[in-house]
Design an enzyme around this catalytic site. Structure first.
Site, PDB file in Angstrom:
ATOM      1  N   ASP A 122      37.449  -5.672  -3.043  1.00  0.00           N
ATOM      2  CA  ASP A 122      37.520  -4.603  -4.046  1.00  0.00           C
ATOM      3  C   ASP A 122      38.347  -3.443  -3.501  1.00  0.00           C
ATOM      4  O   ASP A 122      39.270  -2.938  -4.140  1.00  0.00           O
ATOM      5  CB  ASP A 122      36.079  -4.159  -4.357  1.00  0.00           C
ATOM      6  CG  ASP A 122      35.997  -3.053  -5.395  1.00  0.00           C
ATOM      7  OD1 ASP A 122      36.711  -3.159  -6.419  1.00  0.00           O
ATOM      8  OD2 ASP A 122      35.214  -2.107  -5.195  1.00  0.00           O
ATOM      9  N   GLU A 136      28.143  -2.023 -13.707  1.00  0.00           N
ATOM     10  CA  GLU A 136      28.389  -0.600 -13.461  1.00  0.00           C
ATOM     11  C   GLU A 136      29.160   0.044 -14.612  1.00  0.00           C
ATOM     12  O   GLU A 136      28.814   1.133 -15.066  1.00  0.00           O
ATOM     13  CB  GLU A 136      29.184  -0.469 -12.145  1.00  0.00           C
ATOM     14  CG  GLU A 136      29.628   0.934 -11.799  1.00  0.00           C
ATOM     15  CD  GLU A 136      28.519   1.751 -11.140  1.00  0.00           C
ATOM     16  OE1 GLU A 136      27.470   1.159 -10.819  1.00  0.00           O
ATOM     17  OE2 GLU A 136      28.699   2.963 -10.979  1.00  0.00           O
ATOM     18  N   ASP A 137      30.175  -0.635 -15.087  1.00  0.00           N
ATOM     19  CA  ASP A 137      31.137   0.032 -15.983  1.00  0.00           C
ATOM     20  C   ASP A 137      31.109  -0.405 -17.443  1.00  0.00           C
ATOM     21  O   ASP A 137      31.875   0.113 -18.244  1.00  0.00           O
ATOM     22  CB  ASP A 137      32.574  -0.202 -15.465  1.00  0.00           C
ATOM     23  CG  ASP A 137      32.809   0.509 -14.149  1.00  0.00           C
ATOM     24  OD1 ASP A 137      32.016   1.400 -13.829  1.00  0.00           O
ATOM     25  OD2 ASP A 137      33.771   0.165 -13.449  1.00  0.00           O
ATOM     26  N   HIS A 140      32.037  -8.076 -10.834  1.00  0.00           N
ATOM     27  CA  HIS A 140      31.505  -7.013  -9.978  1.00  0.00           C
ATOM     28  C   HIS A 140      31.440  -5.632 -10.627  1.00  0.00           C
ATOM     29  O   HIS A 140      30.624  -4.817 -10.233  1.00  0.00           O
ATOM     30  CB  HIS A 140      32.230  -6.963  -8.626  1.00  0.00           C
ATOM     31  CG  HIS A 140      33.513  -6.198  -8.639  1.00  0.00           C
ATOM     32  ND1 HIS A 140      34.715  -6.764  -8.966  1.00  0.00           N
ATOM     33  CD2 HIS A 140      33.781  -4.888  -8.364  1.00  0.00           C
ATOM     34  CE1 HIS A 140      35.669  -5.855  -8.892  1.00  0.00           C
ATOM     35  NE2 HIS A 140      35.135  -4.704  -8.530  1.00  0.00           N
ATOM     36  N   ASP A 151      59.555  -3.592  22.158  1.00  0.00           N
ATOM     37  CA  ASP A 151      60.324  -4.507  22.987  1.00  0.00           C
ATOM     38  C   ASP A 151      59.611  -5.829  23.149  1.00  0.00           C
ATOM     39  O   ASP A 151      60.218  -6.877  23.272  1.00  0.00           O
ATOM     40  CB  ASP A 151      60.522  -3.902  24.383  1.00  0.00           C
ATOM     41  CG  ASP A 151      61.877  -3.237  24.465  1.00  0.00           C
ATOM     42  OD1 ASP A 151      62.606  -3.307  23.462  1.00  0.00           O
ATOM     43  OD2 ASP A 151      62.185  -2.654  25.513  1.00  0.00           O
ATOM     44  N   HIS A 167      41.951  -5.886 -12.506  1.00  0.00           N
ATOM     45  CA  HIS A 167      41.257  -5.537 -11.265  1.00  0.00           C
ATOM     46  C   HIS A 167      40.260  -6.627 -10.818  1.00  0.00           C
ATOM     47  O   HIS A 167      40.406  -7.156  -9.710  1.00  0.00           O
ATOM     48  CB  HIS A 167      40.591  -4.169 -11.393  1.00  0.00           C
ATOM     49  CG  HIS A 167      39.689  -3.832 -10.252  1.00  0.00           C
ATOM     50  ND1 HIS A 167      40.141  -3.707  -8.949  1.00  0.00           N
ATOM     51  CD2 HIS A 167      38.351  -3.630 -10.205  1.00  0.00           C
ATOM     52  CE1 HIS A 167      39.113  -3.421  -8.159  1.00  0.00           C
ATOM     53  NE2 HIS A 167      38.009  -3.384  -8.895  1.00  0.00           N
TER      54      HIS A 167
HETATM   55 MN    MN Z   1      35.921  -2.662  -8.444  1.00  0.00          MN
END
Ligand code: MN
Length: 579
Positions: free
Chosen positions: A193, A130-131, A126, A313, A102
């Site tokens: 992201d 957070e994770d 990034h 068209d 990711h």
């Molecule tokens: Mn992310």
């Protein structure tokens, strides 16, 4: 001449693991990619697949090295990769892939927007704060303040969702605007992201997919549009469309595919003819067919109640030339070859859109009597049309042209950011902020002139009052009338592109009248008028309050003048809990 449908746009439409982004790379670059990647392996024992991820990223960097203003510091990018890789460790995505896929995907999208070293590093990092166990402090120590600030910005936006129009949601939007005004790169990473998450949305539960897709269409795609990053806008829209209306999506995709060959033949023949005619007058041009995006076909069908064929068209072609002069030369040649449809010529070069888009547009009756939609622009304008703010950041200016940051596009960017900040401060009701942002995003624009020839762009339907407030708040408050193209017009007159507008003002401020609120179209004018009344009613209330107080004091037989003018009153007011 290779007529491919929109080759530039497809740069961002590659899927993870796809080979769509291979450009012509020299052996030197290939060797360098391999070297940088393998030194990481030597040091940290990266596996083959990790090495491949990293060299995929560097491949995109190499591809854009020639047209980027700043060289990417590969060692730093690699360091960020290693940091992200170590911290995400054994984490996996919903799809079962290693999590590192990711951040790498996000960094690749940023690289294809030609963003700088700091942005690529922050893209890789990034999700670490957070994770994972990593702290912002660690990021700051290892990568410096700039990258840490970007990561912090993106982290603060993470977890923000926009699912309803209530106040909390609107506040989220404001947070995003603040982040954007502070450093646009935060929003660019956020868009990348979202794009990567949308590309891999199939792994999500159905309910989540729908939420994300709706949010993408309502918030992120318009945001990308506003920033002029059409390459991302279109892909976001098509991915969200496929999720929200899978049957419609497949139907339109199928219809487009059916006519593809015939369309390509037509554009190829017309393009070949045009190219030789242009060569006669010494204009070198790149000509390509232009694919319409599925979502834009769908929304035209639903909004205008048209049939697929009525929209499709129209064949579309893009001509890219070397200079602005050649753009106008080209349109001259085109109009001498094929009859232009009246009212369809638009000059967005002289009058760029607010999102910095520049091009000439015309529609002609092409060969075989078929309508042909043509856009003409320079290479630089094309970059801007695809990558907007992002391209603006890094585009290497050509010798002899003004350096980036001094053109009208720069003004537009600053103007937009300025108006964002204005709203921020002015709107007390966040819901209103969100509504106005939405309308301002979708509105068409008109271009009018001041008597000195300065161009102002306003929302379509704007009146002289909007113009007055656009020039200056004071001019608005003092407006008593307007002259358009030398003639007096009523204040509710609807301005048209090309109008020369002169505002007649009173010597002293008279203030707006309440019915002006119904006449103005722009957010700015409406806010300024409301503010004026708010300030006025505050003064009124204060005045009434004082009178009441004095009256009561007099009734009690107290010395009213003495008390209201003394510090004693202030003490009493404080005591009962008012400020
Ligand atoms: Mn992310």
């Amino acid at each position: 001449m290779a007529i491919a449908e929109d080759p530039k746009t497809t740069q961002l439409t590659e899927r993870p693991g796809g080979e769509g982004l291979r450009g012509a790379r020299g052996p030197a670059e290939l060797a360098r990619d391999a070297r940088t990647a393998s030194s990481a392996q030597g040091r940290l024992g990266l596996s083959d697949s990790e090495r491949r991820l990293l060299s995929d990223l560097f491949a995109i960097v190499s591809e854009h090295a020639a047209d980027s203003a700043v060289e990417i510091d590969r060692a730093r990018v690699q360091d960020a990769f290693v940091f992200a890789f170590e911290h995400h460790g054994a984490q996996r995505r919903k799809s079962g892939e290693d999590f590192i896929v990711h951040p790498i995907g996000v960094a690749r999208i940023c690289a294809s927007m030609r963003l700088d070293t700091e942005t690529l590093c922050a893209a890789l990092l990034h999700d670490t704060v957070e994770d994972t166990s990593a702290s912002l402090e660690e990021v700051r120590e290892r990568f410096g303040e700039e990258i840490a600030a970007l990561v912090d910005g993106v982290t603060k936006l993470t977890g923000i969702t926009f699912q309803s129009r209530d106040e909390a949601q609107a506040n989220n939007y404001r947070k995003m605007m603040v982040a954007m005004a502070t450093d646009v790169r935060v929003i660019l990473i956020k868009l990348a992201d979202r794009l990567h998450n949308m590309r891999t949305i199939d792994a999500m539960p159905k309910q989540k997919q729908m939420e994300k897709a709706r949010e993408t269409i309502e918030i992120y795609a318009p945001l990308a549009h506003r920033l002029g990053i059409h390459a991302i806008k279109w892909e976001l829209e098509d991915l969200a469309f496929a999720t929200l209306h899978p049957r419609k999506y497949q139907e339109i995709k199928g219809l487009v595919a059916q006519q593809r060959e015939e369309r390509e033949r037509y554009v190829s023949e017309a393009g070949e003819y045009l190219r030789s005619e242009l060569a006669e007058v010494g204009i070198e041009a790149e000509i390509a067919g232009r694919a319409k995006h599925f979502y834009s076909i769908y929304s035209k069908m639903t909004n205008k109640g048209r049939e697929f064929n009525e929209i499709y068209d129209l064949t579309a072609m893009r001509v890219i030339v070397d200079s602005v002069k050649d753009c106008y030369g080209t349109v001259g040649v085109i109009h001498s070859l094929w009859k232009p449809l009246p009212g369809r010529f638009k000059d967005f070069i002289a009058m760029p859109k607010v999102n910095m888009y520049q091009s000439l547009h015309t529609t002609v009756i092409g060969p075989e009597g078929r309508p042909l939609e043509i856009q003409i622009r320079t290479h630089e304008m094309h970059e801007m049309a695809e990558f907007g703010v992002a391209a603006h950041w890094v585009y290497k200016h050509q010798a002899g042209e003004p350096p980036v940051g001094q053109g009208p596009a720069e003004d537009a960017k600053l103007k937009w950011l300025r108006s964002m900040l204005d709203w921020q401060k002015e709107l007390s009701d966040p819901r209103e902020f969100m509504d106005t942002l939405r309308t301002d995003l979708f509105e068409e624009e008109v271009y009018v002139f001041t008597p000195k020839g300065e161009v102002k762009s306003l929302a379509a339907g704007a009146t002289p009052l909007d113009f007055a407030y656009e020039v200056h708040t004071e001019i608005g408050h003092r407006c008593v009338g307007a002259r358009v193209n030398g003639k007096i017009v009523p204040l509710h007159y609807e301005l048209r592109s090309g109008d020369i507008v002169e505002i007649l003002t009173a010597k002293r401020e008279r203030g707006p009248s309440r019915d002006w609120l119904a006449m103005v179209k722009t957010t700015r004018a409406r806010n300024k008028i409301k503010q004026w009344f708010k300030a006025e009613s505050r003064q009124d209330t204060e005045h009434t309050g004082r009178e009441l107080l004095q009256e009561h004091l007099r009734k009690q037989g107290l010395p009213a003048q003495k008390i209201t003018g003394s510090a004693l009153l202030a003490d009493v007011i404080r005591e009962v809990g008012y400020r």
